[in-house]
Write a protein that holds these residues in place. Structure first.
Motif, mmCIF file in Angstrom:
data_model
loop_
_atom_site.group_PDB
_atom_site.id
_atom_site.type_symbol
_atom_site.label_atom_id
_atom_site.label_comp_id
_atom_site.label_asym_id
_atom_site.label_seq_id
_atom_site.Cartn_x
_atom_site.Cartn_y
_atom_site.Cartn_z
ATOM 1 N N PHE A 26 -24.956 54.750 -4.104
ATOM 2 C CA PHE A 26 -26.081 53.835 -4.298
ATOM 3 C C PHE A 26 -26.351 53.604 -5.785
ATOM 4 C CE2 PHE A 26 -30.629 53.081 -4.892
ATOM 5 C CZ PHE A 26 -30.810 51.945 -4.103
ATOM 6 N N THR A 27 -26.234 54.655 -6.588
ATOM 7 C CA THR A 27 -26.462 54.508 -8.027
ATOM 8 C C THR A 27 -25.416 53.603 -8.656
ATOM 9 O OG1 THR A 27 -27.424 56.732 -8.089
ATOM 10 C CG2 THR A 27 -26.736 55.775 -10.186
ATOM 11 N N ALA A 28 -24.149 53.779 -8.276
ATOM 12 C CA ALA A 28 -23.085 52.935 -8.831
ATOM 13 C C ALA A 28 -23.277 51.466 -8.451
ATOM 14 C CB ALA A 28 -21.725 53.437 -8.366
ATOM 15 N N LEU A 29 -23.806 51.204 -7.245
ATOM 16 C CA LEU A 29 -24.030 49.824 -6.823
ATOM 17 C C LEU A 29 -25.291 49.232 -7.437
ATOM 18 C CD1 LEU A 29 -23.157 50.140 -3.012
ATOM 19 C CD2 LEU A 29 -21.747 49.138 -4.810
ATOM 20 N N ALA A 30 -26.299 50.061 -7.667
ATOM 21 C CA ALA A 30 -27.589 49.549 -8.137
ATOM 22 C C ALA A 30 -27.647 49.382 -9.650
ATOM 23 C CB ALA A 30 -28.716 50.479 -7.679
ATOM 24 N N LEU A 31 -26.883 50.155 -10.406
ATOM 25 C CA LEU A 31 -26.981 50.099 -11.865
ATOM 26 C C LEU A 31 -26.657 48.719 -12.445
ATOM 27 C CD1 LEU A 31 -25.690 53.538 -13.216
ATOM 28 C CD2 LEU A 31 -27.971 52.547 -13.438
ATOM 29 N N PRO A 32 -25.571 48.055 -12.051
ATOM 30 C CA PRO A 32 -25.335 46.708 -12.600
ATOM 31 C C PRO A 32 -26.447 45.722 -12.269
ATOM 32 C CG PRO A 32 -23.357 47.563 -11.564
ATOM 33 C CD PRO A 32 -24.466 48.479 -11.177
ATOM 34 N N LEU A 33 -26.990 45.838 -11.071
ATOM 35 C CA LEU A 33 -28.074 44.938 -10.680
ATOM 36 C C LEU A 33 -29.343 45.218 -11.479
ATOM 37 C CD1 LEU A 33 -28.892 42.688 -8.720
ATOM 38 C CD2 LEU A 33 -29.593 44.463 -7.120
ATOM 39 N N LEU A 34 -29.652 46.492 -11.673
ATOM 40 C CA LEU A 34 -30.832 46.841 -12.471
ATOM 41 C C LEU A 34 -30.669 46.417 -13.921
ATOM 42 C CD1 LEU A 34 -31.631 50.397 -11.050
ATOM 43 C CD2 LEU A 34 -32.858 48.267 -10.615
ATOM 44 N N ALA A 35 -29.454 46.546 -14.456
ATOM 45 C CA ALA A 35 -29.207 46.102 -15.828
ATOM 46 C C ALA A 35 -29.369 44.595 -15.955
ATOM 47 C CB ALA A 35 -27.813 46.535 -16.277
ATOM 48 N N THR A 36 -28.892 43.843 -14.952
ATOM 49 C CA THR A 36 -29.061 42.389 -14.979
ATOM 50 C C THR A 36 -30.525 42.007 -14.889
ATOM 51 O OG1 THR A 36 -26.917 42.169 -13.878
ATOM 52 C CG2 THR A 36 -28.352 40.245 -13.867
ATOM 53 N N LEU A 37 -31.282 42.704 -14.032
ATOM 54 C CA LEU A 37 -32.720 42.437 -13.920
ATOM 55 C C LEU A 37 -33.439 42.749 -15.226
ATOM 56 C CD1 LEU A 37 -35.282 41.809 -12.302
ATOM 57 C CD2 LEU A 37 -35.261 44.196 -11.517
ATOM 58 N N LEU A 38 -33.095 43.851 -15.845
ATOM 59 C CA LEU A 38 -33.740 44.219 -17.105
ATOM 60 C C LEU A 38 -33.405 43.226 -18.207
ATOM 61 C CD1 LEU A 38 -35.568 46.418 -18.239
ATOM 62 C CD2 LEU A 38 -33.537 47.690 -18.926
ATOM 63 N N TYR A 39 -32.177 42.726 -18.214
ATOM 64 C CA TYR A 39 -31.792 41.731 -19.213
ATOM 65 C C TYR A 39 -32.481 40.395 -18.967
ATOM 66 C CZ TYR A 39 -28.700 39.707 -22.732
ATOM 67 O OH TYR A 39 -28.203 39.108 -23.869
ATOM 68 N N ALA A 40 -32.779 40.104 -17.707
ATOM 69 C CA ALA A 40 -33.437 38.838 -17.381
ATOM 70 C C ALA A 40 -34.895 38.824 -17.794
ATOM 71 C CB ALA A 40 -33.320 38.560 -15.884
ATOM 72 N N VAL A 41 -35.527 39.983 -17.920
ATOM 73 C CA VAL A 41 -36.950 40.040 -18.281
ATOM 74 C C VAL A 41 -37.158 40.647 -19.667
ATOM 75 C CG1 VAL A 41 -37.705 40.149 -15.882
ATOM 76 C CG2 VAL A 41 -37.214 42.274 -17.116
ATOM 77 N N SER A 42 -36.115 40.694 -20.466
ATOM 78 C CA SER A 42 -36.233 41.270 -21.804
ATOM 79 C C SER A 42 -36.351 40.172 -22.853
ATOM 80 C CB SER A 42 -35.017 42.151 -22.114
ATOM 81 O OG SER A 42 -33.828 41.390 -22.097
ATOM 82 N N THR A 43 -37.117 40.461 -23.901
ATOM 83 C CA THR A 43 -37.233 39.506 -25.004
ATOM 84 C C THR A 43 -35.975 39.500 -25.857
ATOM 85 O OG1 THR A 43 -38.309 41.249 -26.318
ATOM 86 C CG2 THR A 43 -39.736 39.729 -25.080
#
Length: 276
Positions: A26-43
């Motif tokens: 689950f961690t291996a599958l979720a990490l890329p998605l979480l990184a994309t989400l964090l990049y989408a809401v970062s200044t």
């Protein structure tokens, strides 16, 4: 003396083993998605481990872009049309193959491999030569993309519907309904289809999640003349990584919500004692 049972694993220990296996996956599958989400809401996110700040500017800019909304609508139109057409075509075939003509199921098992056996680029070149001119110049129109998506959805649709039919006794239900006076068509719509609701939903959402992200056919058959969501994502990929990340997260959340709504509604529940 009675034979001793072999060593058994307790349920608690088995559960811990499953958890320790599931967490890394689950961690291996979720990490890329979480990184994309964090990049989408970062200044701004440069060489640091975490972004400098958070903002919803990119999501707001995405949904205020008319070009994105139009591309999203085009994708929904093409995919929804392809799913409706494929369901109308494949559902009777799957029912007849399961109940009346078992040999048809063998031919369908070979046919559904064709979309995977022929590369999309090769199929696109053939479709371009076939429909570029003549009485049906479909290249550049959404109709050729819709018909192509029907062939792509064929394996997912057929296998899901066949598995759904195998989960209950379709032949016995049809015979019982006809003995009670129902016509074959009435028995199919009132008896068979309600028992296939879960299989139909699985077929629709599995095909939808695959078709909404298809790029090769959309790029070669219609391109910018009918800009779908994936074509739009390809065209704006160099503008801003934050903007494209916001688009990817929006698409993922949309598919997630749609799948959740489809799986959470319309379940058949057993009647409680005392119900009439």
């Amino acid at each position: 003396m009675p034979a001793r049972d072999g060593p058994t694993t307790s349920p608690a220990r088995r559960l811990r083993l499953h958890v320790w296996i599931a967490i890394p996956v689950f961690t291996a599958l979720a990490l890329p998605l979480l990184a994309t989400l964090l990049y989408a809401v970062s200044t701004r996110w440069g060489a640091t481990l975490l972004p400098d700040g958070l903002t919803l500017e990119w999501l707001a800019r995405l949904w205020s872009t008319p070009r994105f909304i139009a591309a999203f609508g085009r994708s929904l139109f093409v995919v929804a049309g392809a799913l409706m057409l494929s369901l109308v075509l494949i559902l009777p075939v799957a029912f007849l193959a399961h109940t009346r003509y078992p040999r048809l199921d063998r031919w369908m098992n070979v046919l559904i491999l064709a979309p995977f056996a022929v590369p999309p680029v090769v199929s696109s070149v053939g479709l371009l030569q076939l429909y570029a001119g003549g009485p049906l110049p479909l290249v550049g129109t959404p109709w050729i993309l819709m018909l192509t998506y029907v062939s792509i959805a064929l394996p997912f649709m057929y296998r899901s519907l066949i598995n759904s039919l195998r989960s209950f006794e379709a032949n016995e239900l049809m015979e019982a309904a006809q003995l009670l006076g129902a016509s074959p068509l009435t028995a199919f719509f009132n008896v068979i289809l309600p028992n296939m609701r879960l299989g139909i939903r699985i077929a629709i959402f599995l095909s939808f999640s695959f078709l909404i992200g298809e790029f090769v056919f959309a790029n070669m058959l219609v391109g910018t003349r009918f800009e779908t969501l994936q074509i739009y994502l390809f065209n704006v990929r160099r503008e801003s990584g934050h903007f494209t990340s916001a688009l990817v997260i929006t698409l993922f959340v949309f598919i997630l919500i749609l799948t959740w709504l489809g799986n959470g509604r319309g379940e058949i529940t057993a009647p409680e004692a005392g119900d009439t």
